[in-house]
Design an enzyme around this catalytic site. Sequence first.
Site, PDB file in Angstrom:
ATOM      1  N   CYS A  77      -1.041   2.345  -0.928  1.00  0.00           N
ATOM      2  CA  CYS A  77       0.375   2.041  -0.681  1.00  0.00           C
ATOM      3  C   CYS A  77       0.950   2.813   0.511  1.00  0.00           C
ATOM      4  O   CYS A  77       1.525   2.231   1.430  1.00  0.00           O
ATOM      5  CB  CYS A  77       1.197   2.276  -1.938  1.00  0.00           C
ATOM      6  SG  CYS A  77       1.297   3.992  -2.500  1.00  0.00           S
ATOM      7  N   HIS A  88       4.690   5.582  -5.523  1.00  0.00           N
ATOM      8  CA  HIS A  88       4.289   4.315  -4.903  1.00  0.00           C
ATOM      9  C   HIS A  88       5.316   3.958  -3.834  1.00  0.00           C
ATOM     10  O   HIS A  88       6.519   4.161  -4.020  1.00  0.00           O
ATOM     11  CB  HIS A  88       4.216   3.214  -5.966  1.00  0.00           C
ATOM     12  CG  HIS A  88       3.717   1.911  -5.433  1.00  0.00           C
ATOM     13  ND1 HIS A  88       2.440   1.731  -4.971  1.00  0.00           N
ATOM     14  CD2 HIS A  88       4.343   0.703  -5.294  1.00  0.00           C
ATOM     15  CE1 HIS A  88       2.284   0.477  -4.572  1.00  0.00           C
ATOM     16  NE2 HIS A  88       3.438  -0.167  -4.764  1.00  0.00           N
ATOM     17  N   HIS A  96       3.572  -4.483  -0.160  1.00  0.00           N
ATOM     18  CA  HIS A  96       2.941  -3.227  -0.571  1.00  0.00           C
ATOM     19  C   HIS A  96       1.477  -3.448  -0.918  1.00  0.00           C
ATOM     20  O   HIS A  96       1.035  -4.572  -1.180  1.00  0.00           O
ATOM     21  CB  HIS A  96       3.693  -2.609  -1.759  1.00  0.00           C
ATOM     22  CG  HIS A  96       3.601  -3.403  -3.021  1.00  0.00           C
ATOM     23  ND1 HIS A  96       3.293  -2.837  -4.237  1.00  0.00           N
ATOM     24  CD2 HIS A  96       3.767  -4.729  -3.281  1.00  0.00           C
ATOM     25  CE1 HIS A  96       3.296  -3.762  -5.184  1.00  0.00           C
ATOM     26  NE2 HIS A  96       3.579  -4.912  -4.624  1.00  0.00           N
TER      27      HIS A  96
END
Length: 198
Positions: free
Chosen positions: A115, A162, A174
């Site tokens: 990520c 994240h 993402h």
Amino acid sequence: MATKTVKRALSAGAVGAATLSALLLPASPALAQPVIIPGVGAFEVPDQIQLPAGIPGVPESIPVQLPAIPGVELPGAPAPAAPQAGPRQRVVDAAMSRLGDPYVYGAAGPNAFDCSGLVQWSYAQAGISLPRTSYEQLSTGAPISEDQLEPGDVVSFYGGSHSGIYVGDGNVVHASTSGQPVKVAPISSMPFAGARRI
């Protein structure tokens, strides 16, 4: 005597009127080009305007130069310059170009990402340096609320573990998790932890 004066005045007036009409009503224009105005119609515009012949120092015709007008098609006119994408749009474009690339923990591109690696790599394509981890990315730039998001903002989820890039319309691009490629997902599909404008 008065009759001669009147005749001279009439003659001078006739010559003056002929000269004036030659200046104001030039000869037929050279080849015409259509100008299309959306929602209005097409109009013929001459390539040149003819001027009266025989006047010292005055050309016989002058070219017509039409300016560029957004939304109006002008034949022969240079195409308007394409708008240049700003750095934030370049970030979004870079991230979106990686859709489908595999998630690999610790990878920062160019063919696989985690990520924060995707976020860092995308910003680098716009010439902007970002920290490597999602926690560090959450503390970079200016904090913004979810309702202030604009494309190119860094969005963090799961308490900062994240990160992704806001692409507009309530979506984020993402690299989500192992077995999932880089993809676009609704922000509402993950617990929002914060956002940053770089």
